[in-house]
Write an enzyme that holds these catalytic residues in place. Sequence first.
Site, short mmCIF file in Angstrom:
data_model
loop_
_atom_site.label_atom_id
_atom_site.label_comp_id
_atom_site.label_asym_id
_atom_site.label_seq_id
_atom_site.Cartn_x
_atom_site.Cartn_y
_atom_site.Cartn_z
CE LYS A 1 0.62 4.96 33.15
NZ LYS A 1 1.61 5.39 33.02
O1 G3P Z 1 4.83 7.81 31.83
C1 G3P Z 1 4.81 7.62 30.40
C2 G3P Z 1 5.31 8.74 30.09
O2 G3P Z 1 5.30 9.66 30.95
C3 G3P Z 1 6.93 8.33 29.70
O3 G3P Z 1 7.59 9.20 29.33
O4 G3P Z 1 10.49 9.92 28.44
O5 G3P Z 1 9.58 7.88 28.73
O6 G3P Z 1 8.38 8.60 26.65
P1 G3P Z 1 8.98 9.06 28.74
#
Ligand code: G3P
Length: 217
Positions: free
Chosen positions: A83
């Site tokens: 990633k």
């Molecule tokens: O893995 C990346 C993403 O899904 C993060 O989500 O909720 O931290 O914006 P969030």
Amino acid sequence: MKFFVDTAEIDEIRELQATGLLDGVTTNPSLVAKSGRDFKEVIAEICDVVDGPVSAEVAATDYDGMVAEGNVLRKIAENVAIKVPLTVDGLKACKYFRDHDTMVNVTLCFSANQALLAAKVGATFISPFIGRLDDINLPGMDLIADIRTIYDNYAFTTEILAASIRSANHVSEAALAGADVATIPASVIRKMYDHPLTDKGLAAFVKDWKSTGQSII
Ligand code: G3P
């Protein structure tokens, strides 16, 4: 639509694996920090449980650093997807790993132009962050639809991985907008099963069945 779970918690991953719903896993530095586990150890453990892609994010932000770290991570297992962030160096690193037959998930995508760049360097997955756009009053789901149109216009094979999913509605909306994959927190996957009419209907069936006095086995 493929389902990835967005977590570094091995117990959650095992539980979901048993449901037959799980096609892969995504992690990020915040989720690893939350797990309190050693990063490489946890990625190896996840790859033992799940056959599909397991995203492991580099910590470096420069090209040489990302390549060096990604070369360590991709040796953990064949299903590791490196990633990288959507930056100039990140996309250069993406090209390096794709040239070395390694899956790449380009993360932190917030615009259609960024998604176009990632596809051009051969990203395996592009991760538009729906929830974080919604957080700043921009329509996250429109980005998924725009990327779908652009990728279809040019037959790009990069898979659209809807990320930063915060609710069960986000999942169905991303599916309607044409996302190939959704990476979903385990708590949201559990909510997807729920419907009050299912609970109500089942309670009535159980009650009526009891009244028959019968048993199937
Ligand atoms: O893995 C990346 C993403 O899904 C993060 O989500 O909720 O931290 O914006 P969030």
